[in-house]
Design a protein around this motif. Sequence first.
Motif, PDB file in Angstrom:
ATOM      1  N   LYS A  38     -91.144  78.911-136.607  1.00 22.98           N
ATOM      2  CA  LYS A  38     -89.857  78.208-136.530  1.00 22.98           C
ATOM      3  C   LYS A  38     -90.091  76.728-136.255  1.00 22.98           C
ATOM      4  CE  LYS A  38     -87.508  82.018-136.795  1.00 22.98           C
ATOM      5  NZ  LYS A  38     -86.905  82.394-138.030  1.00 22.98           N
TER       6      LYS A  38
ATOM      7  N   PRO B  93     -87.991  73.218-135.509  1.00 20.24           N
ATOM      8  CA  PRO B  93     -86.650  72.724-135.178  1.00 20.24           C
ATOM      9  C   PRO B  93     -86.193  71.640-136.158  1.00 20.24           C
ATOM     10  CG  PRO B  93     -88.248  71.977-133.534  1.00 20.24           C
ATOM     11  CD  PRO B  93     -88.973  72.886-134.470  1.00 20.24           C
TER      12      PRO B  93
ATOM     13  N   ARG C 135     -90.960  74.050-129.362  1.00 18.37           N
ATOM     14  CA  ARG C 135     -90.014  75.171-129.434  1.00 18.37           C
ATOM     15  C   ARG C 135     -88.620  74.598-129.653  1.00 18.37           C
ATOM     16  NH1 ARG C 135     -92.546  77.473-124.544  1.00 18.37           N
ATOM     17  NH2 ARG C 135     -90.486  77.356-123.592  1.00 18.37           N
ATOM     18  N   ALA C 136     -87.820  75.274-130.445  1.00 18.62           N
ATOM     19  CA  ALA C 136     -86.496  74.782-130.824  1.00 18.62           C
ATOM     20  C   ALA C 136     -85.616  74.522-129.613  1.00 18.62           C
ATOM     21  CB  ALA C 136     -85.823  75.770-131.768  1.00 18.62           C
ATOM     22  N   GLU C 137     -85.680  75.382-128.592  1.00 19.06           N
ATOM     23  CA  GLU C 137     -84.819  75.198-127.418  1.00 19.06           C
ATOM     24  C   GLU C 137     -85.250  74.009-126.557  1.00 19.06           C
ATOM     25  OE1 GLU C 137     -87.879  78.362-126.708  1.00 19.06           O
ATOM     26  OE2 GLU C 137     -86.279  78.149-128.152  1.00 19.06           O
ATOM     27  N   GLU C 138     -86.465  73.533-126.727  1.00 17.37           N
ATOM     28  CA  GLU C 138     -86.954  72.389-125.959  1.00 17.37           C
ATOM     29  C   GLU C 138     -86.874  71.080-126.742  1.00 17.37           C
ATOM     30  OE1 GLU C 138     -90.951  73.366-124.955  1.00 17.37           O
ATOM     31  OE2 GLU C 138     -90.382  74.985-123.600  1.00 17.37           O
TER      32      GLU C 138
ATOM     33  N   ASP D  77     -85.212  68.005-128.758  1.00 13.93           N
ATOM     34  CA  ASP D  77     -84.007  67.208-128.935  1.00 13.93           C
ATOM     35  C   ASP D  77     -84.423  65.936-129.676  1.00 13.93           C
ATOM     36  OD1 ASP D  77     -81.601  65.903-128.872  1.00 13.93           O
ATOM     37  OD2 ASP D  77     -81.552  65.657-126.697  1.00 13.93           O
TER      38      ASP D  77
END
Length: 195
Positions: A79, A81, A128-131, A133
């Motif tokens: 994945k 981001p 990681r996508a959640e980290e 921005d």
Amino acid sequence: MFADAAVDATDPLAPKQEPAEKLAAWFTVRTTRILWVVAIVAAAVMSAAVTFALVKVTPVASSSGAPQITTLDATSTLKVPAGWMGAGPSSAVFDFYGLALVETTGGYGGGGIGSECFTIARSDQIPRAEEFDSSNGWSYDGPVYTGCAVGTFPATVEVPFDSNVPKELSERFPAATALQFVYDGERVGVFLDSE
């Protein structure tokens, strides 16, 4: 004594004499014809040489002759981001022995916007996508390779084997010197240059 001697016309050894005008006329016509033939042949040879020099295209192989070792299809396990290295939310991602090949709409280094492009980076450097921005910026430690399609030419990227390649890649291809990735818009062809 010889000057006054009469020449016997019936003597077969006697030199035959022709009128000077007839000999001169024959020589001029013959010489003119020969010169015309030589000039025409020379002009044809020169024309052919000039034409060949102007239109000759020395062929260059479109491929180095390196064998294609695999064809990659997009993976769903890796994945990336959106916004990282120019990736979009629906960018295709390909994984190859520790390298991530990410479809982008423009080359990370300023490639053609709107064309089929892809960027190659180390998989272990993908956040990681959640980290992630993209508005806060991000960093990357390692080389980045990009390529974009132009006209009928597919997007192509070459990756040299050096100390920056992932360990699993150098272990899989210990004698390799470079890889070439060719993206046709759906799949990626992988070519190996090894000694």
